[in-house]
Design an enzyme around this catalytic site. Sequence first.
Site, PDB file in Angstrom:
ATOM      1  N   ALA A 147       0.839  -1.202   0.000  1.00  0.00           N
ATOM      2  CA  ALA A 147       0.000   0.000   0.000  1.00  0.00           C
ATOM      3  C   ALA A 147       0.870   1.247   0.000  1.00  0.00           C
ATOM      4  O   ALA A 147       1.822   1.351   0.766  1.00  0.00           O
ATOM      5  CB  ALA A 147      -0.923   0.002   1.208  1.00  0.00           C
ATOM      6  N   HIS A 198      -8.523   1.805   1.485  1.00  0.00           N
ATOM      7  CA  HIS A 198      -8.927   1.715   0.079  1.00  0.00           C
ATOM      8  C   HIS A 198      -8.731   0.308  -0.470  1.00  0.00           C
ATOM      9  O   HIS A 198      -7.949  -0.468   0.066  1.00  0.00           O
ATOM     10  CB  HIS A 198      -8.128   2.703  -0.772  1.00  0.00           C
ATOM     11  CG  HIS A 198      -6.664   2.363  -0.883  1.00  0.00           C
ATOM     12  ND1 HIS A 198      -5.788   2.517   0.161  1.00  0.00           N
ATOM     13  CD2 HIS A 198      -5.940   1.851  -1.904  1.00  0.00           C
ATOM     14  CE1 HIS A 198      -4.582   2.139  -0.223  1.00  0.00           C
ATOM     15  NE2 HIS A 198      -4.640   1.715  -1.468  1.00  0.00           N
ATOM     16  N   GLN A 203      -8.589  -1.744  -4.552  1.00  0.00           N
ATOM     17  CA  GLN A 203      -8.316  -1.404  -5.951  1.00  0.00           C
ATOM     18  C   GLN A 203      -8.986  -2.394  -6.892  1.00  0.00           C
ATOM     19  O   GLN A 203      -9.243  -3.536  -6.518  1.00  0.00           O
ATOM     20  CB  GLN A 203      -6.804  -1.428  -6.215  1.00  0.00           C
ATOM     21  CG  GLN A 203      -6.035  -0.415  -5.377  1.00  0.00           C
ATOM     22  CD  GLN A 203      -4.559  -0.404  -5.739  1.00  0.00           C
ATOM     23  OE1 GLN A 203      -4.193  -0.135  -6.870  1.00  0.00           O
ATOM     24  NE2 GLN A 203      -3.714  -0.700  -4.762  1.00  0.00           N
ATOM     25  N   CYS A 231     -16.524 -26.848  -4.343  1.00  0.00           N
ATOM     26  CA  CYS A 231     -17.648 -27.419  -3.580  1.00  0.00           C
ATOM     27  C   CYS A 231     -17.162 -28.656  -2.829  1.00  0.00           C
ATOM     28  O   CYS A 231     -17.536 -28.877  -1.675  1.00  0.00           O
ATOM     29  CB  CYS A 231     -18.805 -27.786  -4.503  1.00  0.00           C
ATOM     30  SG  CYS A 231     -19.743 -26.379  -5.120  1.00  0.00           S
ATOM     31  N   HIS A 276     -15.575 -21.509  -9.035  1.00  0.00           N
ATOM     32  CA  HIS A 276     -16.316 -21.139  -7.824  1.00  0.00           C
ATOM     33  C   HIS A 276     -15.567 -19.953  -7.208  1.00  0.00           C
ATOM     34  O   HIS A 276     -14.403 -20.093  -6.835  1.00  0.00           O
ATOM     35  CB  HIS A 276     -16.292 -22.368  -6.910  1.00  0.00           C
ATOM     36  CG  HIS A 276     -17.173 -22.323  -5.711  1.00  0.00           C
ATOM     37  ND1 HIS A 276     -18.091 -23.323  -5.432  1.00  0.00           N
ATOM     38  CD2 HIS A 276     -17.250 -21.442  -4.689  1.00  0.00           C
ATOM     39  CE1 HIS A 276     -18.696 -23.053  -4.282  1.00  0.00           C
ATOM     40  NE2 HIS A 276     -18.205 -21.917  -3.802  1.00  0.00           N
ATOM     41  N   GLU A 298      11.535 -19.854  -2.742  1.00  0.00           N
ATOM     42  CA  GLU A 298      10.196 -19.702  -3.313  1.00  0.00           C
ATOM     43  C   GLU A 298      10.256 -19.208  -4.765  1.00  0.00           C
ATOM     44  O   GLU A 298       9.600 -19.756  -5.648  1.00  0.00           O
ATOM     45  CB  GLU A 298       9.353 -18.725  -2.479  1.00  0.00           C
ATOM     46  CG  GLU A 298       8.899 -19.276  -1.132  1.00  0.00           C
ATOM     47  CD  GLU A 298       9.959 -19.201  -0.037  1.00  0.00           C
ATOM     48  OE1 GLU A 298      11.058 -18.669  -0.284  1.00  0.00           O
ATOM     49  OE2 GLU A 298       9.677 -19.679   1.077  1.00  0.00           O
TER      50      GLU A 298
HETATM   51 ZN   LIG Z   1     -18.655 -24.976  -6.537  1.00  0.00          ZN
END
Ligand SMILES: [Zn+2]
Length: 293
Positions: free
Chosen positions: A112, A118, A120, A151, A252, A268
Amino acid sequence: MTPPEIYSVRSHDSLANSPGWDIRVVPNKFPALRIEGTVEREGVGMFDRMSGIGAHEVIIETPLHDDILYRRSDDGMVLLLDTYKKRIDDLKKDIRFHYILVFKNEGERAGASLSHPHSQIIATPIVPKRVREEVDGSLEYYGYKMRCVFCDIIREEKRFGTRIVHENASFISLCPFASRFPFEIWLLPKRHMSGYTSMTQQETIELGDCLGVTMKRLSAALGEPQYNWMLHSEPNRSVPRNPWPDVGEHYHWHFEIIPKLTRVAGFEWGTGFYINPTPPEDAADFLREVDVF
Ligand SMILES: [Zn+2]
Ligand SMILES: [Zn+2]
């Protein structure tokens, strides 16, 4: 001092760009992408370039400089979540925009550059890599199970209960299995929905509760941490030659909340693997137990 507003909610008979607002949306003064022009693509030898066409908006969440929305009121949260919906719906009409990402950077470590509360919105002319991986992954899963993977995750998490942070009638927040970051949280609607804008008004109120309680727990557990939240919704379906005609079945929408506790470093960057010192089961346990005021 901002550019002219795109959208606002005002409680009185106040004029646009004058005081009296509850929430405002303005173009970013230093946009990552430009709104005017056509999307041009060109080859540069073996490389590819395209013009930086898109939209970059700032949602000013409250007139109060030191306000923390999820602490003050449920109404403030619902207004913010509803504003996300209105802006996504509007930007979707522009078929140059393949994706509309809503996100929030809270604190300097989270990226930020302003301290006033805020969020964005960035609309991009291509579907971002992370979203593409999620949508393709959910399609692959759907291809052999004929079920939505998200799900299935919700069903499985409810069966175990160990990684759940908060839950109400329509939403659930949880620390996902083998999460990348300590105290990473996902928040999902329990009803299968691929697009954020399909949410009903009642669901928006319940999302306000789920996100509000989850953030209060996170903030009590970690002492107002800096964080990012990102809204992952379906890619814009109105674009020509939409590559995912069945996205409504297999994707989803969800929020991902990532407190800034660790630094992404050589391992990483070099591998795409993440070392997480806090197992999600421990994080969720801690978040459920913490006293919230
Ligand atoms: Zn789903
Ligand atoms: Zn996601």
